[in-house]
Write a protein that holds these residues in place. Sequence first.
Motif, mmCIF file in Angstrom:
data_model
loop_
_atom_site.group_PDB
_atom_site.id
_atom_site.type_symbol
_atom_site.label_atom_id
_atom_site.label_comp_id
_atom_site.label_asym_id
_atom_site.label_seq_id
_atom_site.Cartn_x
_atom_site.Cartn_y
_atom_site.Cartn_z
ATOM 1 N N ASN A 84 44.005 50.184 38.955
ATOM 2 C CA ASN A 84 43.479 49.996 38.161
ATOM 3 C C ASN A 84 42.737 48.834 37.961
ATOM 4 O O ASN A 84 42.376 48.048 37.684
ATOM 5 N N PHE A 85 44.048 48.118 38.444
ATOM 6 C CA PHE A 85 43.394 46.616 39.080
ATOM 7 C C PHE A 85 41.876 46.245 39.693
ATOM 8 O O PHE A 85 41.176 45.006 40.146
ATOM 9 N N MET A 86 41.941 47.627 40.664
ATOM 10 C CA MET A 86 40.697 47.355 41.489
ATOM 11 C C MET A 86 39.527 47.930 41.149
ATOM 12 O O MET A 86 38.574 47.499 41.579
ATOM 13 N N MET A 87 39.511 48.293 40.375
ATOM 14 C CA MET A 87 38.394 47.819 38.893
ATOM 15 C C MET A 87 37.482 47.087 39.075
ATOM 16 O O MET A 87 36.461 46.493 38.445
ATOM 17 N N GLY A 88 38.681 45.780 38.698
ATOM 18 C CA GLY A 88 37.936 44.291 38.308
ATOM 19 C C GLY A 88 37.542 43.568 39.743
ATOM 20 O O GLY A 88 38.614 43.750 40.680
ATOM 21 N N HIS A 89 36.353 42.354 39.470
ATOM 22 C CA HIS A 89 35.938 42.071 40.886
ATOM 23 C C HIS A 89 37.006 40.907 41.184
ATOM 24 O O HIS A 89 37.309 40.607 42.468
ATOM 25 N N TYR A 92 39.371 41.800 44.195
ATOM 26 C CA TYR A 92 38.986 41.427 45.463
ATOM 27 C C TYR A 92 39.072 40.087 45.290
ATOM 28 O O TYR A 92 39.650 39.456 46.610
ATOM 29 N N THR A 93 38.636 39.241 44.715
ATOM 30 C CA THR A 93 38.172 37.520 45.337
ATOM 31 C C THR A 93 39.499 36.685 44.840
ATOM 32 O O THR A 93 39.876 35.569 45.416
ATOM 33 N N LYS A 94 40.780 37.263 44.115
ATOM 34 C CA LYS A 94 41.980 36.482 44.077
ATOM 35 C C LYS A 94 43.389 37.357 43.610
ATOM 36 O O LYS A 94 44.134 35.955 44.524
ATOM 37 N N ASP A 102 45.837 40.404 54.483
ATOM 38 C CA ASP A 102 45.467 41.307 56.242
ATOM 39 C C ASP A 102 44.091 42.516 55.922
ATOM 40 O O ASP A 102 43.742 43.298 56.593
ATOM 41 N N VAL A 103 44.211 42.663 54.645
ATOM 42 C CA VAL A 103 44.097 44.737 54.113
ATOM 43 C C VAL A 103 42.323 44.557 53.709
ATOM 44 O O VAL A 103 42.262 43.417 52.478
ATOM 45 N N SER A 104 41.472 44.886 54.259
ATOM 46 C CA SER A 104 40.005 44.992 53.489
ATOM 47 C C SER A 104 39.868 46.135 53.473
ATOM 48 O O SER A 104 39.964 46.970 54.180
ATOM 49 N N PHE A 105 39.277 46.341 51.877
ATOM 50 C CA PHE A 105 38.884 48.056 51.964
ATOM 51 C C PHE A 105 37.229 47.882 51.684
ATOM 52 O O PHE A 105 35.909 47.034 51.552
ATOM 53 N N PRO A 106 36.577 49.179 52.212
ATOM 54 C CA PRO A 106 35.311 49.169 52.951
ATOM 55 C C PRO A 106 34.129 49.137 51.610
ATOM 56 O O PRO A 106 32.785 48.725 51.311
ATOM 57 N N GLY A 107 34.708 49.038 50.180
ATOM 58 C CA GLY A 107 33.934 49.417 48.801
ATOM 59 C C GLY A 107 34.556 49.035 48.324
ATOM 60 O O GLY A 107 36.028 48.381 47.900
ATOM 61 N N TYR A 108 34.354 48.706 46.559
ATOM 62 C CA TYR A 108 35.241 48.328 45.524
ATOM 63 C C TYR A 108 35.532 49.743 44.461
ATOM 64 O O TYR A 108 34.801 50.813 45.374
ATOM 65 N N TYR A 109 36.201 50.008 44.663
ATOM 66 C CA TYR A 109 37.281 51.372 43.776
ATOM 67 C C TYR A 109 36.415 51.095 42.424
ATOM 68 O O TYR A 109 36.836 50.956 41.334
ATOM 69 N N LYS A 110 35.813 51.719 41.798
ATOM 70 C CA LYS A 110 35.113 52.071 40.620
ATOM 71 C C LYS A 110 35.393 53.773 40.498
ATOM 72 O O LYS A 110 34.730 54.982 41.011
ATOM 73 N N PRO A 111 36.212 54.304 39.415
ATOM 74 C CA PRO A 111 36.613 55.696 38.865
ATOM 75 C C PRO A 111 34.630 56.607 38.373
ATOM 76 O O PRO A 111 34.724 55.832 37.978
#
Length: 111
Positions: A84-89, A92-94, A102-111
């Motif tokens: 649920n947190f992943m839906m907010g920009h 990824y920025t904060k 050390d973790v990176s995701f290839p895109g943003y999570y949007k259900p």
Amino acid sequence: GDSKIVKYTLLTVAVLTASYQAQRNYTVCDESDNDYFSQFSKHIISSLPGHSIVLTAGDINTTTFRYHTIGEEYRTDVMVMDMNFMMGHWFYTKLMPVNWPDVSFPGYYKP
């Protein structure tokens, strides 16, 4: 006059009735020893391979998993992220740079 007496009498009866019901049913409703969610999350965490990333959804799962990994410092190699947190920009920025650099995701999570 009489309306105040009736009002305070009804208020007193209501408070006494509620107090009696709470006292009478306390032992039936007492969940202070309930640790089902804690046991559940600890069993899940203990079964994960090293350095796992757990994607959760919902307060109970996220909170109990993070309590064990952060609060009790149990399996600190396991990372718990709430989808649920992943839906907010701001995730990824904060949060990501501070908590999981050390973790990176290839895109943003949007259900």
